[in-house]
Design an enzyme around this catalytic site. Structure first.
Site, PDB file in Angstrom:
ATOM      1  N   ASP A  63      20.255  75.391  36.073  1.00 44.24           N
ATOM      2  CA  ASP A  63      21.318  75.804  35.144  1.00 44.24           C
ATOM      3  C   ASP A  63      22.140  76.988  35.651  1.00 44.24           C
ATOM      4  OD1 ASP A  63      19.186  77.540  34.906  1.00 44.24           O
ATOM      5  OD2 ASP A  63      18.647  76.921  32.881  1.00 44.24           O
ATOM      6  N   ASP A 132      11.666  79.248  22.439  1.00 39.80           N
ATOM      7  CA  ASP A 132      11.977  78.198  21.455  1.00 39.80           C
ATOM      8  C   ASP A 132      11.707  76.789  22.000  1.00 39.80           C
ATOM      9  OD1 ASP A 132      13.985  77.927  23.312  1.00 39.80           O
ATOM     10  OD2 ASP A 132      15.654  78.263  21.916  1.00 39.80           O
ATOM     11  N   HIS A 134      12.788  75.585  24.965  1.00 41.87           N
ATOM     12  CA  HIS A 134      13.790  74.975  25.845  1.00 41.87           C
ATOM     13  C   HIS A 134      13.297  74.879  27.286  1.00 41.87           C
ATOM     14  CE1 HIS A 134      15.703  79.196  26.428  1.00 41.87           C
ATOM     15  NE2 HIS A 134      15.358  78.832  27.636  1.00 41.87           N
ATOM     16  N   GLU A 139      18.459  73.423  24.742  1.00 45.82           N
ATOM     17  CA  GLU A 139      18.013  74.086  23.525  1.00 45.82           C
ATOM     18  C   GLU A 139      17.473  73.060  22.516  1.00 45.82           C
ATOM     19  OE1 GLU A 139      17.605  77.099  23.614  1.00 45.82           O
ATOM     20  OE2 GLU A 139      19.403  78.332  23.789  1.00 45.82           O
TER      21      GLU A 139
HETATM   22  C1  GLP Z   1      16.137  80.919  30.737  1.00 52.31           C
HETATM   23  C2  GLP Z   1      16.201  79.798  31.768  1.00 52.31           C
HETATM   24  C3  GLP Z   1      14.991  78.905  31.686  1.00 52.31           C
HETATM   25  C4  GLP Z   1      13.738  79.746  31.660  1.00 52.31           C
HETATM   26  C5  GLP Z   1      13.724  80.622  30.432  1.00 52.31           C
HETATM   27  C6  GLP Z   1      12.506  81.525  30.342  1.00 52.31           C
HETATM   28  O1  GLP Z   1      16.672  80.609  29.515  1.00 52.31           O
HETATM   29  N1  GLP Z   1      17.377  79.015  31.638  1.00 52.31           N
HETATM   30  O2  GLP Z   1      14.993  78.007  32.788  1.00 52.31           O
HETATM   31  O3  GLP Z   1      12.594  78.933  31.691  1.00 52.31           O
HETATM   32  O4  GLP Z   1      14.865  81.448  30.469  1.00 52.31           O
HETATM   33  O5  GLP Z   1      12.744  82.728  31.008  1.00 52.31           O
HETATM   34  P1  GLP Z   1      11.648  83.780  31.375  1.00 52.31           P
HETATM   35  O6  GLP Z   1      10.906  83.191  32.539  1.00 52.31           O
HETATM   36  O7  GLP Z   1      12.413  85.005  31.795  1.00 52.31           O
HETATM   37  O8  GLP Z   1      10.803  83.977  30.200  1.00 52.31           O
END
Ligand code: GLP
Length: 256
Positions: A63, A132, A134, A139
């Site tokens: 992404d 959440d 995702h 989402e």
């Molecule tokens: C972002 C990314 C996801 C990731 C998520 C969790 O939203 N787009 O790919 O898994 O955050 O992030 P973190 O690893 O910082 O908790």
């Protein structure tokens, strides 16, 4: 789903790193799907330390934020080059990250899907999970058959990611993400989740119903999904003893 629970994030990360290293040694030109966020950072450090040969590896990131140029410090382009790619002998032309500043976003999403197909599909997709549920930036209520496209972030995700931007009001509202359907076509999925604030999302993903309100739950339908957890992220799972038993009793040929 294979649930691998380790006492610490370090221990879980080093097993995941070994698994990726094995793929790189076994297949000369693998295609990796990569993730951002704080969770995979240690994994990237460990992979850099292993000094593997990345010359023939192709990567596709999950992404990117809409509106952030590649050199923006919070863009995922910048994140990936800073934390990972610049330390490897990877060829720049083999690195793919969705274009957050494309003039025609829809066309660039379609091109991204074509590029994945042309590369032969993704061998291993690395994933984190949002609080959440995702995956990528799909989402809750994302279509479970979705392809790469533009999405609107939920207030919860903007709040969670505000820590990187110096305030949630600076987090873009829109993102481009591989779809849930795109992710599900990877031959193998490897999801990492660490810390107590992921425990609810992890329990819902592993033991809850499959539902679009919890996009990660679709991984229950993936034939090769491995979930790497530390003890805190695993703490709300009901069948924790069973997962430990399965991992401990693996026959040698199945060990990582
Ligand atoms: C972002 C990314 C996801 C990731 C998520 C969790 O939203 N787009 O790919 O898994 O955050 O992030 P973190 O690893 O910082 O908790």
């Amino acid at each position: 789903m294979e649930i691998v629970i380790q006492p610490t994030a370090e221990a879980a990360t080093s097993i995941a790193a070994r698994l990726i290293a094995r793929l790189l040694r076994e297949k000369p030109d693998p295609v990796l799907g990569l993730a951002t966020g704080s969770t995979p950072l240690r994994l990237y450090e460990e992979l850099v330390r292993l000094r593997l040969d990345w010359r023939r590896v192709t990567t596709f990131n999950l992404d990117e934020y809409v509106g952030l140029r590649p050199d923006h410090p919070q863009s995922y382009h910048h994140f990936m080059w800073e934390n990972f790619f610049r330390h490897l002998n990877i060829a720049k032309r083999n690195v793919h990250i969705p274009d957050g500043v494309a003039r025609n976003i829809q066309a660039s999403c379609e091109r991204y899907e074509k590029q994945i197909r042309a590369a032969g599909g993704i061998d291993l997709q690395l994933l984190g999970i949002g609080a959440d549920g995702h995956i990528g930036f799909n989402e809750p209520t994302s279509s479970l058959a979705s392809r790469t496209r533009i999405k609107t972030l939920t207030p919860q995700t903007r709040k969670d990611n505000g820590r990187f931007f110096g305030g949630e009001h600076k987090v873009p509202h829109h993102v481009i993400t591989m779809g849930v359907g795109t992710i599900m076509e990877a031959r193998q999925c490897l999801l990492l989740a660490f810390g107590k604030n992921k425990s609810r999302a992890v329990a819902a993903m592993v033991e809850g119903p499959i539902a679009a309100v919890n996009p990660a739950s679709i991984l229950q339908m993936h034939p090769q999904a491995k979930i790497f957890l530390d003890a805190s992220a695993a703490s709300k799972l009901q069948r924790i003893d069973y997962y430990h038993r399965v991992f401990d009793d693996k026959p040698d040929w199945q060990r990582i």
